[in-house]
Design a protein around this motif. Sequence first.
Motif, PDB file in Angstrom:
ATOM      1  N   SER A 257       0.855  -1.181   0.000  1.00 57.47           N
ATOM      2  CA  SER A 257       0.000   0.000   0.000  1.00 57.47           C
ATOM      3  C   SER A 257       0.895   1.236   0.000  1.00 57.47           C
ATOM      4  O   SER A 257       1.561   1.545   0.982  1.00 57.47           O
ATOM      5  CB  SER A 257      -0.925  -0.002   1.213  1.00 57.47           C
ATOM      6  N   VAL A 258       0.925   1.907  -1.142  1.00 60.83           N
ATOM      7  CA  VAL A 258       1.740   3.095  -1.317  1.00 60.83           C
ATOM      8  C   VAL A 258       0.844   4.213  -1.802  1.00 60.83           C
ATOM      9  O   VAL A 258       0.048   4.023  -2.730  1.00 60.83           O
ATOM     10  CB  VAL A 258       2.873   2.836  -2.342  1.00 60.83           C
ATOM     11  N   ARG A 259       0.996   5.359  -1.209  1.00 61.42           N
ATOM     12  CA  ARG A 259       0.214   6.517  -1.628  1.00 61.42           C
ATOM     13  C   ARG A 259       0.964   7.219  -2.747  1.00 61.42           C
ATOM     14  O   ARG A 259       2.088   7.675  -2.563  1.00 61.42           O
ATOM     15  CB  ARG A 259       0.010   7.453  -0.448  1.00 61.42           C
TER      16      ARG A 259
END
Length: 99
Positions: free
Chosen positions: A59-61
């Motif tokens: 999960s990377v923004r």
Amino acid sequence: MATDYDSPRKTDDDSAEDSLAELRDRRADASSGRTDVDETDLAESLELPGADLSDEELSVRVIPPQADEFTCSRCFLVHHRSQRAAGRDDQQICRECAA
């Protein structure tokens, strides 16, 4: 193969002493086209500790480039406009790539 430079060199008489069968065996070994193949797949048999990431979720923004940033046309990294090379209006190139 390492060479011992302190050992006495072979003379023509010494090479004549090599048996014909030994020379044939050397030629057969050197000219064989067979390649050694490892039957086990090392990548699949090697297990690293803590390497099981099957339950992990990435999960990377991701933030789009801002108005004061540009993407270098050579390295494709996003830089602040202060890192833009001078005199390159047709292509946006960072100072590192221009150097």
